[in-house]
Motif scaffolding. Structure first.
Motif, short mmCIF file in Angstrom:
data_model
loop_
_atom_site.label_atom_id
_atom_site.label_comp_id
_atom_site.label_asym_id
_atom_site.label_seq_id
_atom_site.Cartn_x
_atom_site.Cartn_y
_atom_site.Cartn_z
N LYS A 1 77.90 11.96 95.23
CA LYS A 1 77.07 10.82 94.86
C LYS A 1 76.61 10.06 96.10
CE LYS A 1 79.42 10.07 90.42
NZ LYS A 1 78.27 10.38 89.55
N PHE A 2 77.52 9.94 97.06
CA PHE A 2 77.19 9.24 98.29
C PHE A 2 76.17 10.03 99.11
CE2 PHE A 2 78.22 8.21 102.78
CZ PHE A 2 77.87 6.88 102.74
N VAL A 3 76.36 11.34 99.19
CA VAL A 3 75.44 12.18 99.95
C VAL A 3 74.05 12.17 99.32
CG1 VAL A 3 74.96 14.55 100.69
CG2 VAL A 3 77.27 13.64 100.87
N LEU A 4 73.98 12.22 97.98
CA LEU A 4 72.68 12.14 97.31
C LEU A 4 71.99 10.82 97.63
CD1 LEU A 4 70.59 13.21 95.28
CD2 LEU A 4 71.92 12.10 93.47
N LEU A 5 72.76 9.76 97.63
CA LEU A 5 72.21 8.45 97.95
C LEU A 5 71.60 8.44 99.36
CD1 LEU A 5 71.92 5.46 97.19
CD2 LEU A 5 74.20 5.10 98.12
N LEU A 6 72.31 9.02 100.31
CA LEU A 6 71.79 9.08 101.68
C LEU A 6 70.51 9.91 101.74
CD1 LEU A 6 75.01 9.61 103.84
CD2 LEU A 6 73.71 7.52 103.49
N ALA A 7 70.49 11.02 101.02
CA ALA A 7 69.31 11.87 101.03
C ALA A 7 68.10 11.15 100.44
CB ALA A 7 69.59 13.16 100.25
N LEU A 8 68.31 10.43 99.34
CA LEU A 8 67.21 9.68 98.73
C LEU A 8 66.70 8.61 99.68
CD1 LEU A 8 68.51 9.21 95.06
CD2 LEU A 8 66.91 10.92 95.92
N ALA A 9 67.64 7.90 100.30
CA ALA A 9 67.24 6.83 101.22
C ALA A 9 66.51 7.36 102.44
CB ALA A 9 68.47 6.03 101.65
N LYS A 10 66.87 8.56 102.87
CA LYS A 10 66.27 9.14 104.08
C LYS A 10 64.93 9.81 103.81
CE LYS A 10 67.42 11.98 108.10
NZ LYS A 10 67.23 10.86 109.04
N TYR A 11 64.82 10.51 102.68
CA TYR A 11 63.65 11.34 102.43
C TYR A 11 62.62 10.72 101.50
CZ TYR A 11 66.32 15.09 104.66
OH TYR A 11 67.03 15.85 105.55
N TRP B 1 75.71 20.07 91.70
CA TRP B 1 74.25 20.16 91.68
C TRP B 1 73.61 19.31 92.77
CZ3 TRP B 1 71.26 15.84 91.20
CH2 TRP B 1 71.81 14.72 90.60
N VAL B 2 74.31 18.25 93.17
CA VAL B 2 73.79 17.38 94.23
C VAL B 2 73.62 18.14 95.53
CG1 VAL B 2 74.32 15.37 95.66
CG2 VAL B 2 74.69 15.28 93.19
N PHE B 3 74.64 18.94 95.89
CA PHE B 3 74.57 19.68 97.14
C PHE B 3 73.44 20.71 97.11
CE2 PHE B 3 79.08 18.38 96.75
CZ PHE B 3 79.14 17.57 97.87
N ALA B 4 73.26 21.35 95.96
CA ALA B 4 72.17 22.31 95.83
C ALA B 4 70.82 21.61 95.95
CB ALA B 4 72.27 23.03 94.49
N CYS B 5 70.72 20.43 95.33
CA CYS B 5 69.47 19.66 95.37
C CYS B 5 69.13 19.24 96.80
CB CYS B 5 69.61 18.43 94.48
SG CYS B 5 68.20 17.31 94.51
N ILE B 6 70.11 18.77 97.53
CA ILE B 6 69.88 18.33 98.91
C ILE B 6 69.48 19.51 99.80
CG2 ILE B 6 70.98 17.35 100.96
CD1 ILE B 6 72.65 15.63 99.04
N ALA B 7 70.11 20.66 99.58
CA ALA B 7 69.76 21.85 100.36
C ALA B 7 68.30 22.23 100.14
CB ALA B 7 70.67 23.02 99.97
N VAL B 8 67.84 22.12 98.90
CA VAL B 8 66.44 22.43 98.59
C VAL B 8 65.51 21.43 99.28
CG1 VAL B 8 64.72 22.45 96.74
CG2 VAL B 8 66.93 23.58 96.41
N LEU C 1 59.31 19.50 98.34
CA LEU C 1 60.09 19.24 97.13
C LEU C 1 60.94 17.98 97.24
CD1 LEU C 1 61.24 22.86 96.15
CD2 LEU C 1 59.36 21.51 95.21
N ARG C 2 60.65 17.15 98.20
CA ARG C 2 61.39 15.90 98.35
C ARG C 2 60.79 14.84 97.42
NH1 ARG C 2 61.66 16.04 105.03
NH2 ARG C 2 63.10 17.83 105.15
N CYS C 3 61.11 14.99 96.16
CA CYS C 3 60.54 14.09 95.15
C CYS C 3 61.54 13.91 94.01
CB CYS C 3 59.22 14.65 94.61
SG CYS C 3 59.38 16.29 93.88
N ILE C 4 61.24 12.98 93.13
CA ILE C 4 62.14 12.67 92.02
C ILE C 4 62.33 13.85 91.09
CG2 ILE C 4 62.37 11.25 89.93
CD1 ILE C 4 61.17 8.94 91.42
N GLU C 5 61.26 14.61 90.85
CA GLU C 5 61.35 15.74 89.92
C GLU C 5 62.39 16.76 90.35
OE1 GLU C 5 58.62 14.31 90.77
OE2 GLU C 5 57.54 13.82 88.92
N THR C 6 62.50 17.00 91.66
CA THR C 6 63.51 17.95 92.16
C THR C 6 64.91 17.48 91.80
OG1 THR C 6 62.09 18.57 94.01
CG2 THR C 6 64.43 19.07 94.22
N VAL C 7 65.15 16.20 91.97
CA VAL C 7 66.46 15.63 91.65
C VAL C 7 66.74 15.74 90.15
CG1 VAL C 7 67.90 13.57 91.75
CG2 VAL C 7 66.29 14.04 93.60
#
Length: 415
Positions: free
Chosen positions: A23-33, A153-160, A167-173
């Motif tokens: 959850k924390f890593v997803l948050l960082l990815a969203l904030a960064k990308y 699924w978060v780790f897979a999403c961030i890798a993508v 694909l850095r968009c809400i739909e991917t998440v």
């Protein structure tokens, strides 16, 4: 050598830790990308889905879990069948209302409304299966389900998103989230297959049992909606009071702080509250006191530890983002963290009141906290601007903690 029980406990804690980290890593990815506006949009959507889960199932588990823990397991298959019929009826009536309400409010685009419906169904099924696994004393299975639902699924999403910038968009998440929830539902159904294939006597659906549950859980539902609504409406109010970019910052900090609450729910409350309920049902005050003390120790230790980690670690995290606007509003984080700590502590007297069946007292305490939040938010908005909502939320949670603690003492159920 490790015993099987110890290995299971290690695996349980490890998976819960990974879920929290994800959850924390997803948050960082969203904030960064993503932009602040996109972060805010995703945060509001996720919070609205979480809130809708309570409405969709009418918080019926608060009734069914107490009933199941109080009867022989041979009766569980029939009770589960009744519960499943009830949820089908809820889906048939609630989902169209959700769809129309979101379309009418124009809170989200059409494509996000569709994703909302898909995700709220999958999340509700996964959530109820997780609760059932906990009631069945299968904590490791519940943890695995939680990791599928909110971790892997978060780790897979961030890798993508890292590999494919387009694909850095809400739909991917949302696609990744739906896949994770679907896997969690499949795993949960496989884990309870013994109950699903049990021979249930051919009898009519026990509508009287269902209706009694609706009447009993309705006060708890209103209480839950009132207090959980604070963590949804605060986002809408933050956007209204401080603007869409400030909302993105608020979502980021709220998600970091709320990870503490998520961990407590999964690692402490979900395992401790059934013990408090059983102790209350035994009518032995010494058993209840011991269960409450155990819940208190686990909650206080976890809250202190995670709060210290969050307070120390937030600055290095902000340095990793290279987004100055987050650092500019660091004070917002500590107000939100204070609110989460007070809310977490309030859950101790909350579960005691729940165990001794003081549902209306819970409702009164929660509704009073909502009133405090609304008054404080509008009173502080002209003066504190971006901090008005987090400060008002902290005041409301402090009020809730004090009122529930006082109610426990008035009923003679304090530790």
């Amino acid at each position: 050598m490790f015993s099987v029980a110890r290995l299971s406990r290690v695996a349980n804690v490890s998976l819960r830790g990974l879920t929290l980290v994800s959850k924390f890593v997803l948050l960082l990815a969203l904030a960064k990308y993503m932009t602040l506006v996109e972060v805010g949009q995703y945060g509001v959507l996720a919070a609205t889905i979480g809130y809708a889960l309570f409405i969709l199932g009418l918080d019926f588990y608060t009734y069914s879990t107490r009933e199941m823990l109080n009867v022989d397991r041979t009766l569980w298959p029939a009770m589960l069948r009744n519960q499943a019929v009830f949820y089908v009826a809820c889906y048939a009536t609630m989902l169209p209302v959700f769809y129309v309400a979101l379309e009418w409010s124009d809170a989200f685009s059409d494509r996000l409304v569709v994703w909302f419906i898909v995700l709220v169904i999958l999340e509700h099924l996964a959530q109820e299966l997780s609760r059932l696994l906990v009631a069945m004393s299968l904590p490791v299975s519940a943890t695995v389900l939680g990791f599928l639902r909110g971790g892997i699924w978060v780790f897979a999403c961030i890798a993508v998103m890292i590999a494919v910038p387009a694909l850095r968009c809400i739909e991917t998440v949302l696609v990744a989230w739906a896949c994770g929830s679907l896997c969690a539902v499949a795993f949960g159904l496989a884990s309870i297959r013994g109950l699903l294939v049990s021979d249930v006597p051919r009898s009519r659906i026990d509508w009287r049992w269902i209706w009694r549950g609706v009447k009993i859980c309705t006060p708890l539902l209103i209480a839950t909606l009132s207090i959980r609504g604070l963590s949804v409406f605060d986002r809408y109010l933050q956007g209204f009071v401080a603007g869409r970019e400030a909302l993105g910052v608020y979502i980021f900090y709220a998600s970091v702080a709320n990870a503490i609450q998520a961990f407590l729910d999964a690692a402490v409350f979900s395992f401790q509250y059934p013990r408090v309920v059983k102790a209350a049902q035994s009518k032995d005050r010494s058993d209840l006191g011991a269960a409450v003390r155990q819940l208190t120790r686990a909650t206080v230790f976890t809250v202190i530890a995670l709060s210290l980690v969050a307070s120390i670690g937030i600055k290095p995290v902000l340095d990793l983002l290279h987004r100055p606007i987050y650092a500019e509003h660091l004070g917002m984080f500590f107000w939100i963290l204070a609110g989460v700590v007070l809310f977490s502590m309030s859950m101790i007297p909350h579960y005691v009141l729940y165990a001794i069946r003081r549902d209306r007292a819970i409702l009164a305490a929660n509704l009073s906290s909502v009133a405090v939040f609304v008054v404080a938010a509008f009173a502080l908005a002209p003066h504190l601007q971006t901090l008005a909502i987090p400060v008002a939320l902290t005041v409301a949670y402090g009020t809730m903690f004090a009122s529930k603690l006082a109610l426990c003492r008035s009923f003679g159920a304090s530790r």
